[in-house]
Design a protein around this motif. Structure first.
Motif, PDB file in Angstrom:
ATOM      1  N   CYS A  53       0.845  -1.201   0.000  1.00 39.20           N
ATOM      2  CA  CYS A  53       0.000   0.000   0.000  1.00 39.20           C
ATOM      3  C   CYS A  53       0.880   1.251   0.000  1.00 39.20           C
ATOM      4  O   CYS A  53       2.086   1.166   0.254  1.00 39.20           O
ATOM      5  CB  CYS A  53      -0.914  -0.011   1.224  1.00 39.20           C
ATOM      6  SG  CYS A  53      -2.223  -1.274   1.125  1.00 39.20           S
ATOM      7  N   GLU A  57      -6.627   7.166   5.954  1.00 35.04           N
ATOM      8  CA  GLU A  57      -7.320   6.300   5.000  1.00 35.04           C
ATOM      9  C   GLU A  57      -8.693   5.901   5.527  1.00 35.04           C
ATOM     10  O   GLU A  57      -8.856   5.614   6.719  1.00 35.04           O
ATOM     11  CB  GLU A  57      -6.472   5.040   4.731  1.00 35.04           C
ATOM     12  CG  GLU A  57      -5.143   5.376   4.080  1.00 35.04           C
ATOM     13  CD  GLU A  57      -4.302   4.153   3.730  1.00 35.04           C
ATOM     14  OE1 GLU A  57      -4.764   3.008   3.950  1.00 35.04           O
ATOM     15  OE2 GLU A  57      -3.181   4.348   3.225  1.00 35.04           O
ATOM     16  N   ALA A  96     -11.640   3.159   4.614  1.00 34.09           N
ATOM     17  CA  ALA A  96     -11.894   1.951   3.832  1.00 34.09           C
ATOM     18  C   ALA A  96     -13.390   1.719   3.685  1.00 34.09           C
ATOM     19  O   ALA A  96     -14.165   1.934   4.626  1.00 34.09           O
ATOM     20  CB  ALA A  96     -11.237   0.750   4.495  1.00 34.09           C
ATOM     21  N   HIS A 146      -6.498   1.991  -3.739  1.00 34.44           N
ATOM     22  CA  HIS A 146      -6.360   3.310  -3.112  1.00 34.44           C
ATOM     23  C   HIS A 146      -6.681   4.417  -4.117  1.00 34.44           C
ATOM     24  O   HIS A 146      -6.155   4.414  -5.230  1.00 34.44           O
ATOM     25  CB  HIS A 146      -4.928   3.525  -2.614  1.00 34.44           C
ATOM     26  CG  HIS A 146      -4.662   2.926  -1.268  1.00 34.44           C
ATOM     27  ND1 HIS A 146      -4.597   1.568  -1.061  1.00 34.44           N
ATOM     28  CD2 HIS A 146      -4.444   3.511  -0.050  1.00 34.44           C
ATOM     29  CE1 HIS A 146      -4.346   1.332   0.220  1.00 34.44           C
ATOM     30  NE2 HIS A 146      -4.261   2.488   0.850  1.00 34.44           N
ATOM     31  N   TYR A 204      -6.911   9.204   1.626  1.00 35.27           N
ATOM     32  CA  TYR A 204      -7.184   8.090   0.722  1.00 35.27           C
ATOM     33  C   TYR A 204      -8.559   7.485   0.984  1.00 35.27           C
ATOM     34  O   TYR A 204      -8.939   7.251   2.133  1.00 35.27           O
ATOM     35  CB  TYR A 204      -6.146   6.980   0.906  1.00 35.27           C
ATOM     36  CG  TYR A 204      -4.791   7.293   0.327  1.00 35.27           C
ATOM     37  CD1 TYR A 204      -4.551   7.213  -1.043  1.00 35.27           C
ATOM     38  CD2 TYR A 204      -3.736   7.647   1.167  1.00 35.27           C
ATOM     39  CE1 TYR A 204      -3.297   7.496  -1.569  1.00 35.27           C
ATOM     40  CE2 TYR A 204      -2.474   7.931   0.652  1.00 35.27           C
ATOM     41  CZ  TYR A 204      -2.265   7.846  -0.715  1.00 35.27           C
ATOM     42  OH  TYR A 204      -1.030   8.131  -1.234  1.00 35.27           O
ATOM     43  N   VAL A 230     -10.272   4.008   0.296  1.00 33.27           N
ATOM     44  CA  VAL A 230      -9.776   2.662   0.007  1.00 33.27           C
ATOM     45  C   VAL A 230     -10.952   1.730  -0.281  1.00 33.27           C
ATOM     46  O   VAL A 230     -11.855   1.571   0.543  1.00 33.27           O
ATOM     47  CB  VAL A 230      -8.934   2.118   1.179  1.00 33.27           C
ATOM     48  CG1 VAL A 230      -8.363   0.747   0.834  1.00 33.27           C
ATOM     49  CG2 VAL A 230      -7.806   3.096   1.523  1.00 33.27           C
TER      50      VAL A 230
END
Length: 199
Positions: free
Chosen positions: A18, A25, A27, A64, A72, A74
């Motif tokens: 990654c 980040e 997700a 990403h 980010y 994800v």
């Protein structure tokens, strides 16, 4: 939050590949066919960012996307995979869990749930695992345009009731529709708030 820029960064088969920077980040994960790609495209105002597919379970890597060069988004593979071998399911499971448990930059997992369905065992088990692993998460209900507002409220209340059987404190919840852009500002403002607190 205004999204001025959303670009694909990289796809990784394991957490060690990654991005190497330390940007926060967020997700996104859910069962196959929950509408994850459509939601990501709606949030970023980019219909082509995440590849939508009529075939469930197309995301097989940790994808990403860099947003406003600041954080980010994800895109994780779904769970409850469609037509996969046991070996492939185990590999994806290891990849997802490895990323969620090992990635220090991860600040929140958004668990996507189809608002039309009763609480599903597979979603509840995944949510339970996040809680036991002390991973911060929120729940995003998708496909709200398929129900009346009243039915949406009933569905969310039903979910809260189910979670209250085992949880003392409930996670943040968002009701969304990729079709109508419902909930877009709520989710993005929530991310913005976390970004400001982790700086």
């Amino acid at each position: 939050m205004e999204i001025k820029q959303a670009e694909f960064s990289l796809s990784a088969p394991v957490v060690s590949m990654c991005p190497k920077d330390t940007k926060p980040e967020y997700a996104f994960i859910g069962r196959s066919n929950v509408g994850k790609s459509s939601l990501i495209n709606m949030l970023t105002n980019n219909r082509k960012l995440a590849k939508t597919s009529a075939t469930p379970g197309k995301t097989l890597l940790i994808n990403h996307f860099i947003i406003n060069k600041e954080w980010y988004l994800v895109d994780l593979p779904g769970y409850g995979y469609a037509k996969r071998s046991k070996k492939e399911i185990d590999r994806l499971d290891q990849m997802i869990r490895g990323y969620i448990l090992q990635r220090e930059q991860l600040v929140n997992v958004f668990v996507l749930v189809d608002i039309r369905l009763e609480p599903q065992k597979i979603d509840l088990e995944f949510i339970e695992w996040l809680g036991l692993s002390s991973v911060p998460f929120s729940i995003i209900f998708t496909k709200a345009d398929k129900l009346t507002p009243n039915k949406c409220n009933q569905a969310v209340d039903g979910y809260k009731k189910k979670l209250s059987e085992t949880w003392e404190e409930l996670p943040p919840m968002f009701v969304t529709s990729a079709e109508k852009k419902t909930g877009r500002d709520d989710v993005l403002n929530y991310i913005d708030g976390i970004n400001k607190s982790v700086k």
